[in-house]
Structures are given as structure tokens and as C-alpha cells.
Design a protein around this motif. Structure first.
Motif, mmCIF file in Angstrom:
data_model
loop_
_atom_site.group_PDB
_atom_site.id
_atom_site.type_symbol
_atom_site.label_atom_id
_atom_site.label_comp_id
_atom_site.label_asym_id
_atom_site.label_seq_id
_atom_site.Cartn_x
_atom_site.Cartn_y
_atom_site.Cartn_z
ATOM 1 N N SER A 1 -17.107 16.934 -35.269
ATOM 2 C CA SER A 1 -18.063 17.961 -35.702
ATOM 3 C C SER A 1 -19.282 18.028 -34.793
ATOM 4 N N LYS A 2 -19.642 16.918 -34.146
ATOM 5 C CA LYS A 2 -20.797 16.885 -33.235
ATOM 6 C C LYS A 2 -20.443 17.305 -31.810
ATOM 7 N N SER A 3 -19.167 17.271 -31.456
ATOM 8 C CA SER A 3 -18.734 17.604 -30.097
ATOM 9 C C SER A 3 -18.949 19.085 -29.823
ATOM 10 N N GLN A 4 -19.393 19.393 -28.609
ATOM 11 C CA GLN A 4 -19.746 20.762 -28.240
ATOM 12 C C GLN A 4 -18.716 21.464 -27.355
ATOM 13 N N ALA A 5 -17.985 20.718 -26.551
ATOM 14 C CA ALA A 5 -17.045 21.327 -25.597
ATOM 15 C C ALA A 5 -15.870 21.971 -26.323
ATOM 16 N N LYS A 6 -15.457 23.107 -25.803
ATOM 17 C CA LYS A 6 -14.242 23.757 -26.293
ATOM 18 C C LYS A 6 -13.091 23.214 -25.450
ATOM 19 N N VAL A 7 -12.207 22.475 -26.093
ATOM 20 C CA VAL A 7 -11.107 21.824 -25.387
ATOM 21 C C VAL A 7 -9.788 22.137 -26.086
ATOM 22 N N LYS A 8 -8.704 22.016 -25.334
ATOM 23 C CA LYS A 8 -7.357 22.160 -25.896
ATOM 24 C C LYS A 8 -6.665 20.810 -25.757
ATOM 25 N N VAL A 9 -6.248 20.234 -26.875
ATOM 26 C CA VAL A 9 -5.544 18.953 -26.832
ATOM 27 C C VAL A 9 -4.112 19.194 -26.378
ATOM 28 N N LEU A 10 -3.708 18.476 -25.328
ATOM 29 C CA LEU A 10 -2.345 18.578 -24.808
ATOM 30 C C LEU A 10 -1.455 17.443 -25.299
ATOM 31 N N GLY A 11 -2.083 16.326 -25.698
ATOM 32 C CA GLY A 11 -1.277 15.212 -26.186
ATOM 33 C C GLY A 11 -2.109 13.994 -26.517
ATOM 34 N N TYR A 12 -1.563 13.189 -27.420
ATOM 35 C CA TYR A 12 -2.160 11.910 -27.804
ATOM 36 C C TYR A 12 -1.196 10.813 -27.368
ATOM 37 N N TYR A 13 -1.731 9.733 -26.827
ATOM 38 C CA TYR A 13 -0.889 8.644 -26.348
ATOM 39 C C TYR A 13 -1.449 7.318 -26.827
ATOM 40 N N PHE B 1 -4.783 -2.614 -26.902
ATOM 41 C CA PHE B 1 -4.323 -1.314 -27.375
ATOM 42 C C PHE B 1 -5.097 -0.236 -26.628
ATOM 43 N N ILE B 2 -4.394 0.775 -26.148
ATOM 44 C CA ILE B 2 -5.017 1.862 -25.393
ATOM 45 C C ILE B 2 -4.685 3.179 -26.090
ATOM 46 N N HIS B 3 -5.734 3.955 -26.352
ATOM 47 C CA HIS B 3 -5.564 5.286 -26.947
ATOM 48 C C HIS B 3 -6.085 6.302 -25.947
ATOM 49 N N SER B 4 -5.268 7.300 -25.635
ATOM 50 C CA SER B 4 -5.652 8.321 -24.671
ATOM 51 C C SER B 4 -5.363 9.698 -25.243
ATOM 52 N N VAL B 5 -6.289 10.617 -24.985
ATOM 53 C CA VAL B 5 -6.104 12.009 -25.392
ATOM 54 C C VAL B 5 -6.196 12.872 -24.139
ATOM 55 N N LEU B 6 -5.154 13.653 -23.882
ATOM 56 C CA LEU B 6 -5.107 14.539 -22.726
ATOM 57 C C LEU B 6 -5.577 15.925 -23.153
ATOM 58 N N PHE B 7 -6.549 16.455 -22.417
ATOM 59 C CA PHE B 7 -7.138 17.751 -22.732
ATOM 60 C C PHE B 7 -6.963 18.728 -21.582
ATOM 61 N N ASP C 1 -3.543 16.340 -9.334
ATOM 62 C CA ASP C 1 -2.638 17.452 -9.028
ATOM 63 C C ASP C 1 -2.394 18.408 -10.204
ATOM 64 N N TYR C 2 -3.287 18.385 -11.203
ATOM 65 C CA TYR C 2 -3.207 19.334 -12.312
ATOM 66 C C TYR C 2 -4.573 19.981 -12.476
ATOM 67 N N GLU C 3 -4.580 21.286 -12.645
ATOM 68 C CA GLU C 3 -5.829 22.018 -12.847
ATOM 69 C C GLU C 3 -6.337 21.800 -14.269
ATOM 70 N N ASN C 4 -7.614 21.512 -14.388
ATOM 71 C CA ASN C 4 -8.319 21.521 -15.672
ATOM 72 C C ASN C 4 -7.800 20.517 -16.699
ATOM 73 N N GLN C 5 -7.170 19.429 -16.262
ATOM 74 C CA GLN C 5 -6.686 18.425 -17.209
ATOM 75 C C GLN C 5 -7.453 17.126 -17.042
ATOM 76 N N TYR C 6 -7.964 16.651 -18.180
ATOM 77 C CA TYR C 6 -8.756 15.428 -18.248
ATOM 78 C C TYR C 6 -8.260 14.608 -19.426
ATOM 79 N N ALA C 7 -8.459 13.307 -19.338
ATOM 80 C CA ALA C 7 -8.089 12.440 -20.457
ATOM 81 C C ALA C 7 -9.255 11.530 -20.805
ATOM 82 N N SER C 8 -9.410 11.324 -22.094
ATOM 83 C CA SER C 8 -10.337 10.325 -22.613
ATOM 84 C C SER C 8 -9.498 9.099 -22.955
#
Length: 97
Positions: A75-87, A2-8, A45-52
Motif C-alpha cells: 500500500s505504501k509502494s509508489q511504482a507501477k510495476v507488473k509482476v512477472l513471477g515469484y521465485y 532461503f531466497i525469495h525473488s520477485v521478477l518485475f 539482455d531483457y528490456e525493463n525487467q528487474y528483480a527484488s
């Protein structure tokens, strides 16, 4: 598997904090039953997009980890991120070379 990915979307000034957050999440996941590995990837080929990306032996291991740790880690995470999608993905075929 099972693979869970979050695009930010992450602004350049937040990347260092995001990487630190990723290490924290991965350290918690590494102690969880059924965890295989964690990857941080940058979208080509996308600016500022990362996935965990998390790989688990099965979905139930992921679900257990999220139930136990998600809110605490957010609550412990420090980075300000915008979630683009969950996969949520599962292995259909695994060919290793």
C-alpha cells in the motif's frame, strides 16, 4: 538459506519510484529477524525487467516478515510495476572463493 525473488517489468519512467520502494522494503526487512540481505538486480539482455531478491536465514523468517508487513508495504509502494513471477529458492550448495 532461503531466497525469495520477485521478477518485475518496470517502465523506464517508473524506475526511480521502484528504487525508492526497494529501499523502503529493504529497510523494513533489515529490522526483521533472520534477514541477511536485499538486492535489486536488472535482468541481463531483457528490456525493463528487474528483480527484488531477499536472502533469509530460513523460510520461516521470510514468512513471518511477509505476514506482518506485505500488505502495508504494497500500500505504501509508489511504482507501477507488473509482476512477472515469484521465485522461492533454497541453498543447495554454497561455495565461496
Amino acid at each position: 538459506m532461503f531466497i525469495h525473488s520477485v521478477l518485475f517489468e518496470i517502465k523506464p519512467g517508473e524506475i526511480k519510484a521502484y528504487y525508492k520502494d526497494c529501499r523502503m522494503w529493504a529497510a523494513y526487512a533489515a529490522k526483521a529477524k533472520g534477514f541477511i540481505r536485499y538486492l535489486t538486480v536488472k535482468r541481463f539482455d531483457y528490456e525493463n525487467q528487474y528483480a527484488s531478491v531477499y536472502e533469509w536465514k530460513a523460510k520461516n523468517f521470510h514468512d513471518s516478515f511477509m505476514k506482518q508487513h506485505h500488505d502495508e508495504l504494497v500500500s505504501k509502494s509508489q511504482a507501477k510495476v507488473k509482476v512477472l513471477g515469484y521465485y522461492n529458492l533454497k541453498t543447495a550448495q554454497d561455495i565461496q572463493g
